[in-house]
Structures are given as C-alpha cells and as structure tokens.
Design a protein around this motif. Sequence first.
Motif, PDB file in Angstrom:
ATOM      1  N   SER A  77       0.826  -1.220   0.000  1.00 21.92           N
ATOM      2  CA  SER A  77       0.000   0.000   0.000  1.00 21.92           C
ATOM      3  C   SER A  77       0.854   1.262   0.000  1.00 21.92           C
ATOM      4  O   SER A  77       0.432   2.296  -0.493  1.00 21.92           O
ATOM      5  CB  SER A  77      -0.945   0.015   1.205  1.00 21.92           C
ATOM      6  N   HIS A  78       2.049   1.176   0.589  1.00 23.92           N
ATOM      7  CA  HIS A  78       2.974   2.322   0.601  1.00 23.92           C
ATOM      8  C   HIS A  78       4.342   1.831   1.047  1.00 23.92           C
ATOM      9  O   HIS A  78       4.522   0.638   1.285  1.00 23.92           O
ATOM     10  CB  HIS A  78       2.447   3.466   1.462  1.00 23.92           C
ATOM     11  N   TYR A  79       5.311   2.736   1.151  1.00 25.29           N
ATOM     12  CA  TYR A  79       6.705   2.292   1.264  1.00 25.29           C
ATOM     13  C   TYR A  79       7.202   2.003   2.675  1.00 25.29           C
ATOM     14  O   TYR A  79       8.314   1.519   2.850  1.00 25.29           O
ATOM     15  CB  TYR A  79       7.636   3.343   0.621  1.00 25.29           C
ATOM     16  N   HIS A  80       6.423   2.270   3.710  1.00 27.74           N
ATOM     17  CA  HIS A  80       6.951   2.177   5.077  1.00 27.74           C
ATOM     18  C   HIS A  80       7.496   0.788   5.413  1.00 27.74           C
ATOM     19  O   HIS A  80       6.894  -0.234   5.084  1.00 27.74           O
ATOM     20  CB  HIS A  80       5.890   2.600   6.090  1.00 27.74           C
ATOM     21  N   ALA A  81       8.623   0.795   6.125  1.00 29.92           N
ATOM     22  CA  ALA A  81       9.382  -0.428   6.383  1.00 29.92           C
ATOM     23  C   ALA A  81       8.545  -1.528   7.014  1.00 29.92           C
ATOM     24  O   ALA A  81       8.669  -2.697   6.631  1.00 29.92           O
ATOM     25  CB  ALA A  81      10.586  -0.105   7.275  1.00 29.92           C
ATOM     26  N   VAL A  82       7.684  -1.166   7.982  1.00 30.98           N
ATOM     27  CA  VAL A  82       6.918  -2.217   8.663  1.00 30.98           C
ATOM     28  C   VAL A  82       5.858  -2.830   7.764  1.00 30.98           C
ATOM     29  O   VAL A  82       5.214  -3.811   8.130  1.00 30.98           O
ATOM     30  CB  VAL A  82       6.263  -1.715   9.977  1.00 30.98           C
ATOM     31  N   ARG A  83       5.686  -2.251   6.575  1.00 34.13           N
ATOM     32  CA  ARG A  83       4.712  -2.782   5.604  1.00 34.13           C
ATOM     33  C   ARG A  83       5.377  -3.554   4.476  1.00 34.13           C
ATOM     34  O   ARG A  83       4.690  -4.243   3.721  1.00 34.13           O
ATOM     35  CB  ARG A  83       3.938  -1.634   4.947  1.00 34.13           C
ATOM     36  N   VAL A  84       6.677  -3.391   4.294  1.00 34.74           N
ATOM     37  CA  VAL A  84       7.291  -3.911   3.061  1.00 34.74           C
ATOM     38  C   VAL A  84       8.460  -4.876   3.262  1.00 34.74           C
ATOM     39  O   VAL A  84       8.766  -5.661   2.374  1.00 34.74           O
ATOM     40  CB  VAL A  84       7.772  -2.755   2.137  1.00 34.74           C
ATOM     41  N   GLY A 181      -5.099   0.569   3.604  1.00 36.38           N
ATOM     42  CA  GLY A 181      -3.742   0.936   4.014  1.00 36.38           C
ATOM     43  C   GLY A 181      -3.815   1.952   5.147  1.00 36.38           C
ATOM     44  O   GLY A 181      -4.802   2.004   5.894  1.00 36.38           O
ATOM     45  N   ASP A 182      -2.783   2.780   5.265  1.00 34.38           N
ATOM     46  CA  ASP A 182      -2.765   3.757   6.361  1.00 34.38           C
ATOM     47  C   ASP A 182      -3.521   5.040   6.016  1.00 34.38           C
ATOM     48  O   ASP A 182      -3.426   6.018   6.745  1.00 34.38           O
ATOM     49  CB  ASP A 182      -1.318   4.082   6.750  1.00 34.38           C
ATOM     50  N   LEU A 183      -4.279   5.055   4.935  1.00 29.19           N
ATOM     51  CA  LEU A 183      -5.098   6.235   4.631  1.00 29.19           C
ATOM     52  C   LEU A 183      -6.261   6.372   5.595  1.00 29.19           C
ATOM     53  O   LEU A 183      -6.800   7.464   5.785  1.00 29.19           O
ATOM     54  CB  LEU A 183      -5.659   6.160   3.206  1.00 29.19           C
TER      55      LEU A 183
END
Length: 314
Positions: A77-84, A181-183
């Motif tokens: 959903s986006h680039y943040h480390a805890v997501r990818v 995602g975090d939206l």
Amino acid sequence: MPAFASSGDLEEKQQTLEIVGDGVYALTAEGDPNVGAIEADDFLVCFEAMATPTAARQWLARLREHTDKPIRYLVLSHYHAVRVLGASAFGADVIVSHANTRALIEERGQQDWESEYGRMPRLFKDPGSIPGLTLPTLTFTDRLAIDLGGGRFLELHHLGRGHTEGDIVAWLPDERILFAGDLVEARAALYTGDAFHREWSTTTLDRVAALGARTLIGGRGPVTREVGAAIRQTRDFLEVMLREVGAAHGRGGTLKEAFDAAHAALAPRYGGWPIFEHCLPFNVSRLWDELDGVERPIIWTAERDRAVWDLLQS
Ligand SMILES: [Zn+2]
C-alpha cells in the motif's frame, strides 16, 4: 520523558484472522499493522508484507490453514518499512505498488528501515531474516485492475497523496470491501510523519468515502463496518492537527508550542489509542514543514527521530 516512540511497547499483541468475505482475509492485531489476502480462482493476492520475512511467514502459516493457492501478487500500500520488509517471504510472482512507492523505497528505504526499527523494535521479529530492500516489480500511477476470474476484479486505486505520496487502496467493488492501508485508521492514532495533511484531509479522503465501502480494513485497528465513522475519525484527527499546528505556525510560535497545542486538543479523544504518543512528535514536525512550504517530507533517520523526540516529548 516517556520511552522513545514505541520502544517501550514490547508486549505481544493478539492477532485475529477474520474472513470478511468469500475468500477475503484480514489479519488485525490490536493496533499493530494489518495485512490481508484475497483469493482469486486459482491464485492469491496478498496485501501488505509485514516488517520481516519471519513475521510474514507466521501470517502465511495462518492463511495456509484456509487456502493453498499460490501467491501471484503481493500488493504494497505504501513504502513504510513495517509494511514492506517482509516481502521476500511471499514468493510472489509480481510485487505491485504505486510508482512513487517504488521510488521512495529506492530513495529512502534504507533510512526508513533504520528509523522504524528504532521506533517499533517489537514488530521486527527476527530482523536478521530481512534480506535487504525488496523492490516492487509492477508499478502504476492511477489505477490497476487484477482479474480474479469468474467476472470478479480487485481494483487498486491511487486516490491522491495522503499518508505518503504513493498510497494505494485495494477495492473489491462487488463485495464492497476496502483495504485502505494507512489512509484510514480504525480506533488507532494516525502517523503523519510523511504525510500531505491538506490533501489527505480533503480530496483524498473524499475519494475514499466515495467508493462506498461496507467493510473497511484500515492500516491499524479492527475490521470495521462503520466505515463512515472510521473515515470521519481519520479526517477529524487531521483537521485538529491542521487547526492547532496551523494556529501556532501562523502566529509565529514555536514547534514545541504547536506540539503542546495539538497534544492537548487530540488527547481527550485519541490519547488512549495505539501509537498516539509515539506518532505525535513526528506528525507535528512534518506538518510544520508542510506549512513552511516544504513540499516533500524530509527523510527520517534514526538520529533525526531522536532529536525531534527529545525536543517535543520532554
Ligand atoms: Zn505507514
């Protein structure tokens, strides 16, 4: 001074796997980052990758109790480390993201890894299992549809800048299920340290609401059927920040004054929600920059994290 960010939050969270539709799975964890999966006729689409391959493998073991279809797509959903950073564990044929997300991983993925590891060490289960940065292999800028077979489609949409400059949501139009995602957060505090507050709180959230979801899986917090309330909460959090930080900025006040005003205004409603104290210094710092006309968020590093924390949470 409270413990830095979430470094003092070491208690294991309870994970809940919920089947939110036919072959649609959501794993939530008391305010830790959520993940999901969608079954196509003969493959799986996974949504979000968790912070490490070891953490991802634990999620996949639970998913495998329900389906043994191969993972064709991993959607970030986006680039943040805890997501990818758990991406390698999925063995996906295709890793999908917004083009800006791929660019952000290339530009600042390494610093974000170090920053988030320092802020949320508990999420980095077996950090040595991370092989390095994993780059998306398929990117888009507006919309991408994945054919699930049988006339079903999973739609990936970029609805504007918000939590980052490359957020996407995953939308099942027939089932009206939205992975936001975090939206959107559900009863969890917002992280806005890389955000575009004015765009997020207006046109981007308008477009999220316009989808008309009946079930929403936000970035954190429980699965919710009270979609309107979750979107309103997210917007309210942003609007309070804009009002309080904007007032301090407008009268020539200090960053610390802006932080104290935002904290006082938000805490009665949101102070008890996961990661509130952790996020707020970084949130206010980014919003201050945004009001100063800094277009793109400044890269967070482990050192900058500490400096902002020491300045504001003291
Ligand atoms: Zn995020």
